[in-house]
Each structure stands twice: as C-alpha cells, then as structure tokens.
Design a protein around this motif. Structure first.
Motif, PDB file in Angstrom:
ATOM      1  N   ASN A  14       0.828  -1.202   0.000  1.00 43.07           N
ATOM      2  CA  ASN A  14       0.000   0.000   0.000  1.00 43.07           C
ATOM      3  C   ASN A  14       0.868   1.259   0.000  1.00 43.07           C
ATOM      4  N   ASP A  15       1.925   1.247   0.819  1.00 38.67           N
ATOM      5  CA  ASP A  15       2.834   2.400   0.877  1.00 38.67           C
ATOM      6  C   ASP A  15       3.520   2.622  -0.472  1.00 38.67           C
ATOM      7  N   VAL A  16       3.912   1.533  -1.120  1.00 37.11           N
ATOM      8  CA  VAL A  16       4.554   1.637  -2.432  1.00 37.11           C
ATOM      9  C   VAL A  16       3.589   2.258  -3.447  1.00 37.11           C
ATOM     10  N   LEU A  17       2.355   1.782  -3.457  1.00 41.09           N
ATOM     11  CA  LEU A  17       1.363   2.305  -4.401  1.00 41.09           C
ATOM     12  C   LEU A  17       1.092   3.790  -4.173  1.00 41.09           C
ATOM     13  N   LEU A  18       1.042   4.188  -2.914  1.00 42.70           N
ATOM     14  CA  LEU A  18       0.809   5.601  -2.611  1.00 42.70           C
ATOM     15  C   LEU A  18       1.958   6.464  -3.124  1.00 42.70           C
ATOM     16  N   GLN A  19       3.204   5.977  -2.959  1.00 44.02           N
ATOM     17  CA  GLN A  19       4.358   6.717  -3.452  1.00 44.02           C
ATOM     18  C   GLN A  19       4.317   6.852  -4.970  1.00 44.02           C
ATOM     19  N   ILE A  20       3.996   5.748  -5.647  1.00 49.50           N
ATOM     20  CA  ILE A  20       3.948   5.768  -7.110  1.00 49.50           C
ATOM     21  C   ILE A  20       2.821   6.667  -7.599  1.00 49.50           C
ATOM     22  N   SER A  21       1.690   6.666  -6.879  1.00 46.25           N
ATOM     23  CA  SER A  21       0.564   7.506  -7.289  1.00 46.25           C
ATOM     24  C   SER A  21       0.898   8.989  -7.192  1.00 46.25           C
ATOM     25  N   GLU A  22       1.798   9.339  -6.280  1.00 48.04           N
ATOM     26  CA  GLU A  22       2.191  10.739  -6.120  1.00 48.04           C
ATOM     27  C   GLU A  22       3.190  11.180  -7.190  1.00 48.04           C
ATOM     28  N   TRP A  55      -0.645  -4.430 -10.941  1.00 43.78           N
ATOM     29  CA  TRP A  55      -0.856  -3.307 -10.029  1.00 43.78           C
ATOM     30  C   TRP A  55       0.072  -2.148 -10.393  1.00 43.78           C
ATOM     31  N   VAL A  56       1.253  -2.482 -10.886  1.00 45.32           N
ATOM     32  CA  VAL A  56       2.205  -1.464 -11.315  1.00 45.32           C
ATOM     33  C   VAL A  56       2.785  -1.868 -12.668  1.00 45.32           C
ATOM     34  N   VAL A  57       3.365  -0.890 -13.354  1.00 44.15           N
ATOM     35  CA  VAL A  57       4.037  -1.114 -14.639  1.00 44.15           C
ATOM     36  C   VAL A  57       5.448  -0.561 -14.550  1.00 44.15           C
ATOM     37  N   ARG A  58       6.425  -1.352 -14.959  1.00 41.19           N
ATOM     38  CA  ARG A  58       7.813  -0.892 -14.983  1.00 41.19           C
ATOM     39  C   ARG A  58       8.101  -0.279 -16.347  1.00 41.19           C
ATOM     40  N   GLU A  59       8.473   0.996 -16.333  1.00 42.84           N
ATOM     41  CA  GLU A  59       8.758   1.706 -17.576  1.00 42.84           C
ATOM     42  C   GLU A  59      10.168   1.371 -18.075  1.00 42.84           C
ATOM     43  N   LYS A  60      10.464   1.792 -19.312  1.00 42.60           N
ATOM     44  CA  LYS A  60      11.766   1.501 -19.922  1.00 42.60           C
ATOM     45  C   LYS A  60      12.924   2.072 -19.113  1.00 42.60           C
ATOM     46  N   GLU A  61      12.684   3.217 -18.501  1.00 41.80           N
ATOM     47  CA  GLU A  61      13.742   3.879 -17.741  1.00 41.80           C
ATOM     48  C   GLU A  61      13.924   3.275 -16.354  1.00 41.80           C
ATOM     49  N   GLY A  62      13.115   2.265 -16.031  1.00 43.64           N
ATOM     50  CA  GLY A  62      13.222   1.639 -14.718  1.00 43.64           C
ATOM     51  C   GLY A  62      12.343   2.278 -13.668  1.00 43.64           C
ATOM     52  N   THR A  63      11.538   3.270 -14.064  1.00 41.29           N
ATOM     53  CA  THR A  63      10.598   3.888 -13.134  1.00 41.29           C
ATOM     54  C   THR A  63       9.279   3.116 -13.160  1.00 41.29           C
ATOM     55  N   TYR A  64       8.414   3.441 -12.209  1.00 40.40           N
ATOM     56  CA  TYR A  64       7.150   2.700 -12.085  1.00 40.40           C
ATOM     57  C   TYR A  64       5.944   3.629 -12.171  1.00 40.40           C
ATOM     58  N   SER A  65       4.869   3.111 -12.768  1.00 39.38           N
ATOM     59  CA  SER A  65       3.578   3.797 -12.783  1.00 39.38           C
ATOM     60  C   SER A  65       2.509   2.800 -12.346  1.00 39.38           C
ATOM     61  N   LEU A  66       1.314   3.294 -12.081  1.00 42.50           N
ATOM     62  CA  LEU A  66       0.234   2.417 -11.642  1.00 42.50           C
ATOM     63  C   LEU A  66      -0.263   1.554 -12.801  1.00 42.50           C
ATOM     64  N   GLY A  67      -0.658   0.320 -12.489  1.00 37.80           N
ATOM     65  CA  GLY A  67      -1.077  -0.622 -13.515  1.00 37.80           C
ATOM     66  C   GLY A  67      -2.562  -0.599 -13.826  1.00 37.80           C
ATOM     67  N   SER A  68      -2.930  -1.308 -14.872  1.00 32.11           N
ATOM     68  CA  SER A  68      -4.304  -1.311 -15.349  1.00 32.11           C
ATOM     69  C   SER A  68      -5.277  -1.938 -14.358  1.00 32.11           C
ATOM     70  N   LYS A  69      -4.807  -2.904 -13.553  1.00 34.68           N
ATOM     71  CA  LYS A  69      -5.699  -3.557 -12.599  1.00 34.68           C
ATOM     72  C   LYS A  69      -6.226  -2.562 -11.580  1.00 34.68           C
ATOM     73  N   LEU A  70      -5.401  -1.601 -11.166  1.00 33.86           N
ATOM     74  CA  LEU A  70      -5.862  -0.585 -10.219  1.00 33.86           C
ATOM     75  C   LEU A  70      -6.898   0.328 -10.867  1.00 33.86           C
ATOM     76  N   GLY A  71      -6.708   0.576 -12.170  1.00 37.83           N
ATOM     77  CA  GLY A  71      -7.712   1.367 -12.882  1.00 37.83           C
ATOM     78  C   GLY A  71      -9.041   0.659 -12.918  1.00 37.83           C
ATOM     79  N   PHE A  72      -9.003  -0.663 -13.133  1.00 34.41           N
ATOM     80  CA  PHE A  72     -10.234  -1.455 -13.162  1.00 34.41           C
ATOM     81  C   PHE A  72     -10.923  -1.428 -11.796  1.00 34.41           C
ATOM     82  N   ILE A  73     -10.139  -1.609 -10.726  1.00 29.59           N
ATOM     83  CA  ILE A  73     -10.703  -1.616  -9.376  1.00 29.59           C
ATOM     84  C   ILE A  73     -11.269  -0.242  -9.033  1.00 29.59           C
ATOM     85  N   GLY A  74     -10.522   0.800  -9.385  1.00 25.23           N
ATOM     86  CA  GLY A  74     -10.997   2.152  -9.106  1.00 25.23           C
ATOM     87  C   GLY A  74     -12.277   2.468  -9.855  1.00 25.23           C
TER      88      GLY A  74
END
Length: 249
Positions: A14-22, A55-74
């Motif tokens: 949960n903490d990881v997701l909150l950080q990525i969402s910010e 839940w998350v997606v790893r970008e080419k640069e090695g950074t992370y964004s939120l994944g499609s499953k969270l969009g579905f749940i939201g």
C-alpha cells in the motif's frame, strides 16, 4: 485500527502504491527503497509481484507507474456509487407507479447487502436500510442474485442441505428447493419472496447487469400480503423494466 491480524506485506504494498501515485513514472526501485526504508531485496519482490498482478508497470527507464488492474478496481469503486445515483433517479419514478418501496442490493457471500431504497410512506417501515443484511435464500433479491452464479459457487455457499437461518415459517429450508427456484428465476428473469423474509410481506425482484451482462445487483419492491394478488403483475412488470433501464445505463 486493531493490528492483531495485520499483514505487514500488504501495508508495504500500500505504501509503495501511494508513493507511485504521487509521482507516476518518477521513481525507481532504489528511490522507493530509500523513501520507505525497505531493503532493495524486499522491494524487488514487492514490485515484481505487483507487476505480475498488473498493479504497477515498470517503464523503460526503470521507473514505475500504476497498472491497469488498479484502474479497473478504481472504476468499479466509482461505478457502485453511479449505480446508486441512477437507482435513486429511476426508482423515485417507479415507486409512484407501483405505490410501494423499492430496494437496491448486492450479494455478499450468503447474504444480500442493501445499498439504497426509495421509500413510499407506510405505517410499517421495512427493515431494509442501507447496510442491512439478510440471508439471500430468504429474499427475492437474494434469489435474483444467486440464480446467475455457477453451480460450483452455489455449492461453496450452501454446503448443507438444510438452509439457515429460518426467518419465518415460509422461509426456504432445503437447498434442493432453493436450486429449483433459482432455475425458475433464470427462466423467467425475476424472483419472488412470499412471506419468506418477513411475515405479512411479499416481494418481487429482478437482476441488474453491467455492460458485459454480469449480474452486479438486484432491485425489488415489497408490499403487504393483502395487496399482493392485486398488484403482483404490475410490480413484476415495473421492476423488470426498471432493472432493464439500470442495466442499459
């Protein structure tokens, strides 16, 4: 909140997701590890699992964004409120046609959970306030929801032949009879409760579907037993029509 049964791994996720969402696409594994005080090995496992779950997606640069499953749940989270809003708008008209209270509910395991109702003035107030639960086998709403489950799901929910609890002398007592009635519900598209939940009251219910045709809720109207014979066909027709409008919306 009581942490007796707390799961630390879920809290970290949960903490990881909150950080990525910010900071979408702005943080790498090492950044998240430092910010949250989680060692790199544990962080790798968390991110790897969440990536596999979409839940998350790893970008080419090695950074992370939120994944499609969270969009579905939201989206599902907000849809439930949208359904309630549409129900209130549509049912406020239908209740005046039938002159009876109309309820909206969803299935939670062996129970129906009441989500909303449009109430007509009555000397007797129905025990169907939002948040209230009743056993699904004893209600028209429950039957309208259970009818569309797979046989394996029904077997999991009702492991015993005798159904409990028994709310009135008319409540279904056997799984065999329940399954028989559910077959009828699938054939007709509506369900009845004949003094099975509350003595002196009868009810008709119909399922509400999402865009993919899955049953996500049900609506019903209840009335005194002495009004049932006179108004049953009207109530059945109007409740089915209301369910169809909510499904199309």
């Amino acid at each position: 909140m009581e942490k007796k049964y707390w799961v630390p791994a879920l809290e970290k996720a949960n903490d990881v997701l909150l950080q990525i969402s910010e900071q979408p696409s702005g943080l790498k594994l090492i950044d998240l590890s430092k910010r949250l005080g989680i060692n790199k090995s544990s962080m790798f496992s968390l991110l790897n699992t969440m990536e596999a779950l979409d839940w998350v997606v790893r970008e080419k640069e090695g950074t992370y964004s939120l994944g499609s499953k969270l969009g579905f749940i939201g989206n599902a989270f907000f849809k439930q409120f949208s359904l309630i809003d549409r129900f209130r708008k549509e049912a406020s008209v239908t209740k005046h046609v039938i002159q009876e209270t109309i309820q909206l509910a969803k299935l939670e395991q062996q129970d129906v959970l009441y989500l909303a109702k449009e109430e007509m003035p009555s000397p007797v107030r129905l025990a169907s306030e939002p948040g209230k639960k009743l056993p699904a086998h004893a209600t028209a709403l429950g039957k309208a929801l259970l009818a569309w489950l797979e046989d394996s799901e029904l077997e999991t929910l009702f492991t015993e032949e005798t159904l409990e609890p028994c709310l009135t002398p008319h409540t279904l007592r056997s799984r065999e009879e329940l399954l028989r009635q559910l077959t009828e519900v699938r054939d007709t598209g509506f369900a009845f409760d004949l003094q099975e939940a509350v003595m002196g009251f009868c009810c008709v219910a119909a399922p509400v579907r999402d865009a993919e045709g899955r049953v996500i809720a049900a609506i019903s109207c209840s009335m005194f037993r002495h009004e049932w014979d006179e108004k049953r066909e009207l109530a059945q027709r109007e409740i089915c029509a209301l369910a169809k409008r909510l499904s199309q919306a």
